[in-house]
Motif scaffolding. Structure first.
Motif, PDB file in Angstrom:
ATOM      1  N   ASP A 124       0.819  -1.207   0.000  1.00 56.97           N
ATOM      2  CA  ASP A 124       0.000   0.000   0.000  1.00 56.97           C
ATOM      3  C   ASP A 124       0.855   1.262   0.000  1.00 56.97           C
ATOM      4  OD1 ASP A 124      -2.353  -1.508   0.125  1.00 56.97           O
ATOM      5  OD2 ASP A 124      -2.298  -1.563   2.322  1.00 56.97           O
ATOM      6  N   ASP A 125       2.125   1.130   0.420  1.00 57.65           N
ATOM      7  CA  ASP A 125       3.020   2.287   0.520  1.00 57.65           C
ATOM      8  C   ASP A 125       4.189   2.228  -0.461  1.00 57.65           C
ATOM      9  OD1 ASP A 125       1.610   3.251   2.852  1.00 57.65           O
ATOM     10  OD2 ASP A 125       2.631   1.670   3.992  1.00 57.65           O
ATOM     11  N   ILE A 126       4.618   1.030  -0.821  1.00 63.66           N
ATOM     12  CA  ILE A 126       5.828   0.818  -1.615  1.00 63.66           C
ATOM     13  C   ILE A 126       5.475  -0.005  -2.841  1.00 63.66           C
ATOM     14  CG2 ILE A 126       8.132  -0.215  -1.636  1.00 63.66           C
ATOM     15  CD1 ILE A 126       7.911   2.242   0.188  1.00 63.66           C
ATOM     16  N   TRP A 127       6.052   0.365  -3.988  1.00 61.54           N
ATOM     17  CA  TRP A 127       5.738  -0.332  -5.236  1.00 61.54           C
ATOM     18  C   TRP A 127       6.548  -1.612  -5.396  1.00 61.54           C
ATOM     19  CZ3 TRP A 127       1.695   0.022  -8.124  1.00 61.54           C
ATOM     20  CH2 TRP A 127       1.690  -0.528  -9.408  1.00 61.54           C
ATOM     21  N   LYS A 161       1.756  -9.020  -5.320  1.00 57.81           N
ATOM     22  CA  LYS A 161       0.737  -9.334  -6.324  1.00 57.81           C
ATOM     23  C   LYS A 161      -0.162  -8.138  -6.609  1.00 57.81           C
ATOM     24  CE  LYS A 161      -2.974 -12.683  -7.234  1.00 57.81           C
ATOM     25  NZ  LYS A 161      -3.633 -13.927  -6.731  1.00 57.81           N
ATOM     26  N   GLN A 162      -0.600  -7.426  -5.562  1.00 54.46           N
ATOM     27  CA  GLN A 162      -1.567  -6.353  -5.780  1.00 54.46           C
ATOM     28  C   GLN A 162      -0.995  -5.245  -6.660  1.00 54.46           C
ATOM     29  OE1 GLN A 162      -2.442  -4.815  -1.712  1.00 54.46           O
ATOM     30  NE2 GLN A 162      -1.635  -2.877  -2.462  1.00 54.46           N
ATOM     31  N   ASN A 163       0.292  -4.973  -6.555  1.00 52.65           N
ATOM     32  CA  ASN A 163       0.898  -3.936  -7.389  1.00 52.65           C
ATOM     33  C   ASN A 163       1.094  -4.424  -8.819  1.00 52.65           C
ATOM     34  OD1 ASN A 163       0.916  -2.317  -5.165  1.00 52.65           O
ATOM     35  ND2 ASN A 163       3.114  -2.495  -4.778  1.00 52.65           N
ATOM     36  N   TRP A 164       1.478  -5.685  -8.969  1.00 50.30           N
ATOM     37  CA  TRP A 164       1.636  -6.251 -10.309  1.00 50.30           C
ATOM     38  C   TRP A 164       0.310  -6.214 -11.066  1.00 50.30           C
ATOM     39  CZ3 TRP A 164       5.886  -7.257 -12.984  1.00 50.30           C
ATOM     40  CH2 TRP A 164       5.826  -8.087 -14.112  1.00 50.30           C
ATOM     41  N   LEU A 165      -0.769  -6.519 -10.367  1.00 52.91           N
ATOM     42  CA  LEU A 165      -2.078  -6.557 -11.011  1.00 52.91           C
ATOM     43  C   LEU A 165      -2.614  -5.171 -11.341  1.00 52.91           C
ATOM     44  CD1 LEU A 165      -3.892  -9.415  -9.035  1.00 52.91           C
ATOM     45  CD2 LEU A 165      -2.709  -9.538 -11.236  1.00 52.91           C
ATOM     46  N   LYS A 166      -2.057  -4.143 -10.720  1.00 55.78           N
ATOM     47  CA  LYS A 166      -2.472  -2.771 -11.021  1.00 55.78           C
ATOM     48  C   LYS A 166      -1.865  -2.265 -12.337  1.00 55.78           C
ATOM     49  CE  LYS A 166      -3.042  -1.115  -6.247  1.00 55.78           C
ATOM     50  NZ  LYS A 166      -2.455  -0.214  -5.208  1.00 55.78           N
ATOM     51  N   TYR A 215       5.710   3.111 -14.973  1.00 52.43           N
ATOM     52  CA  TYR A 215       4.622   4.052 -15.221  1.00 52.43           C
ATOM     53  C   TYR A 215       3.432   3.777 -14.294  1.00 52.43           C
ATOM     54  CZ  TYR A 215       0.880   6.569 -17.639  1.00 52.43           C
ATOM     55  OH  TYR A 215      -0.169   7.396 -17.933  1.00 52.43           O
ATOM     56  N   ALA A 216       3.166   2.506 -14.050  1.00 57.24           N
ATOM     57  CA  ALA A 216       2.086   2.156 -13.126  1.00 57.24           C
ATOM     58  C   ALA A 216       2.408   2.646 -11.719  1.00 57.24           C
ATOM     59  CB  ALA A 216       1.873   0.636 -13.122  1.00 57.24           C
ATOM     60  N   ALA A 217       3.679   2.575 -11.322  1.00 59.42           N
ATOM     61  CA  ALA A 217       4.093   3.079 -10.009  1.00 59.42           C
ATOM     62  C   ALA A 217       3.905   4.590  -9.943  1.00 59.42           C
ATOM     63  CB  ALA A 217       5.555   2.728  -9.754  1.00 59.42           C
ATOM     64  N   TYR A 218       4.223   5.276 -11.031  1.00 63.50           N
ATOM     65  CA  TYR A 218       4.041   6.729 -11.106  1.00 63.50           C
ATOM     66  C   TYR A 218       2.572   7.104 -10.911  1.00 63.50           C
ATOM     67  CZ  TYR A 218       2.651  10.826 -13.811  1.00 63.50           C
ATOM     68  OH  TYR A 218       2.030  11.964 -14.239  1.00 63.50           O
ATOM     69  N   LYS A 219       1.682   6.352 -11.528  1.00 57.59           N
ATOM     70  CA  LYS A 219       0.257   6.644 -11.407  1.00 57.59           C
ATOM     71  C   LYS A 219      -0.237   6.450  -9.971  1.00 57.59           C
ATOM     72  CE  LYS A 219      -2.488   5.233 -14.670  1.00 57.59           C
ATOM     73  NZ  LYS A 219      -3.172   4.354 -15.654  1.00 57.59           N
ATOM     74  N   GLU A 220       0.416   5.554  -9.245  1.00 57.92           N
ATOM     75  CA  GLU A 220       0.058   5.316  -7.846  1.00 57.92           C
ATOM     76  C   GLU A 220       0.883   6.186  -6.903  1.00 57.92           C
ATOM     77  OE1 GLU A 220      -2.303   3.205  -6.674  1.00 57.92           O
ATOM     78  OE2 GLU A 220      -2.918   2.711  -8.726  1.00 57.92           O
ATOM     79  N   ASN A 221       1.835   6.955  -7.465  1.00 60.30           N
ATOM     80  CA  ASN A 221       2.761   7.759  -6.661  1.00 60.30           C
ATOM     81  C   ASN A 221       3.441   6.905  -5.592  1.00 60.30           C
ATOM     82  OD1 ASN A 221       4.098  10.185  -6.020  1.00 60.30           O
ATOM     83  ND2 ASN A 221       2.662  10.647  -4.383  1.00 60.30           N
ATOM     84  N   SER A 222       3.911   5.738  -6.026  1.00 59.82           N
ATOM     85  CA  SER A 222       4.459   4.741  -5.109  1.00 59.82           C
ATOM     86  C   SER A 222       5.936   4.489  -5.437  1.00 59.82           C
ATOM     87  CB  SER A 222       3.655   3.443  -5.238  1.00 59.82           C
ATOM     88  OG  SER A 222       4.058   2.499  -4.290  1.00 59.82           O
ATOM     89  N   PRO A 223       6.844   4.616  -4.467  1.00 58.74           N
ATOM     90  CA  PRO A 223       8.284   4.500  -4.720  1.00 58.74           C
ATOM     91  C   PRO A 223       8.794   3.061  -4.629  1.00 58.74           C
ATOM     92  CG  PRO A 223       7.950   5.061  -2.442  1.00 58.74           C
ATOM     93  CD  PRO A 223       6.564   4.991  -3.061  1.00 58.74           C
TER      94      PRO A 223
END
Length: 308
Positions: A124-127, A161-166, A215-223
């Motif tokens: 939820d905090d880190i990509w 998994k949740q970040n990969w699926l995003k 790019y998906a991490a950027y959209k979530e603003n997740s480092p």
């Protein structure tokens, strides 16, 4: 420590590099408890057939891991497709993974760091979690064993998994993003090469999985979390790889230092000096920056023309 993340290894036609990658992993204490999934891509040219066969013969006798699962592709998928499909398949039965390619020599503490970081931080905090750290200077007296950067790492990494699926692997909103200069500038926090890489993907000049994940991490603003000392050495910077030319810039050693979990940096603890040094490391030369500027302006102009 919670349950260990499975290791996913992607191989192709480099037997010597694959051996070094596997042998380094086996020096990790957690290797004997870890599940290893290996995806071997098929030959793309006739001259690769024997090399791929040699790699597969070696893979079939690997021992020392908790268990080993092999998947040999009959066709050549290419690295990007292999990784997207392979990681997605492992995520059908696991919630977190550690991913390596066949030219990455890891530290004896790599698996311990990756597993502890995947447990310590939340998706939820880190990509994602990086294993490789470029040669950048850290501030004197920096108190943590990790730092945060808005750029993912493709040289030994882990995620949930949740970040990969995003991740939208088709980048369907590319044009809406790319036409806005302010958004491109924000995306380039991790280096001014990022926007142009995404453009090259759109133009099918490259087929990178990593820039789409970034790019998906950027959209979530997740480092992404990076270790203060690199735990990965990229053997592929010798020019033997498909996507990497010979370069001394990215050379590191796989540090043999245990990174204390109680010294992991807190979430949202960004260090400006580290961010600046990291961005400068990946920033392109002035000449390349000018060429990229022309490419970007040309594409943005075409978008505005279509709108009008």
């Amino acid at each position: 420590m919670k349950s260990l993340a499975p290791i996913i290894l992607f191989t192709f036609n480099r037997l010597d590099h694959t051996k070094q990658t596997v042998e380094a992993l086996l020096k990790n204490d957690l290797a004997k408890e870890s599940i290893l999934y290996v995806f071997s891509d098929g030959a793309s040219r006739e001259q690769d057939v024997q090399k791929v066969a040699e790699v597969r013969s070696y893979l079939e006798v690997i021992k020392g891991f908790g268990s080993v699962h092999l998947e040999f592709s009959k066709e050549n998928k290419g690295l990007a497709t292999s990784i997207i499909e392979g990681v997605s398949k492992v995520f059908e039965t696991h919630d977190k993974v550690i991913v390596l390619e066949d030219d990455l020599q890891t530290s004896p503490y790599f698996l311990q760091f990756m597993n502890e970081a995947l447990d310590f931080y939340s998706p939820d905090d880190i990509w994602s979690v990086a294993g490789y750290t470029p040669n950048i200077s850290l501030p004197n007296g920096y108190p943590y064993s990790t730092f945060l950067i808005h750029r993912n790492c493709s040289w030994g990494w882990g995620t949930w998994k949740q970040n990969w699926l995003k991740t939208d692997w088709e980048v369907k909103d590319f044009n809406l993003f790319f036409i806005k200069k302010s958004e491109r500038r924000k995306f380039n926090r991790g280096g001014n090469d990022l926007s142009v890489m995404l453009l090259k993907l759109q133009l099918e000049v490259i087929h990178s999985w990593s820039i789409r994940f970034n790019y998906a991490a950027y959209k979530e603003n997740s480092p992404t979390v990076y270790p203060a000392t690199s735990l990965v050495r990229n053997l592929g910077v010798d020019g033997s790889g498909t996507n990497m030319k010979s370069s001394k810039k990215y050379q590191t050693i796989a540090g043999e230092q245990y990174l204390e979990k109680d010294q992991f940096c807190p979430v949202n603890n960004y260090n400006t000096e580290i961010e600046n040094n990291f961005r400068k490391f990946y920033n392109t030369s002035l000449y390349r920056k000018f060429i990229n500027y022309l490419k970007i302006n040309k594409y943005v102009s075409s978008l505005k023309s279509d709108v009008n």
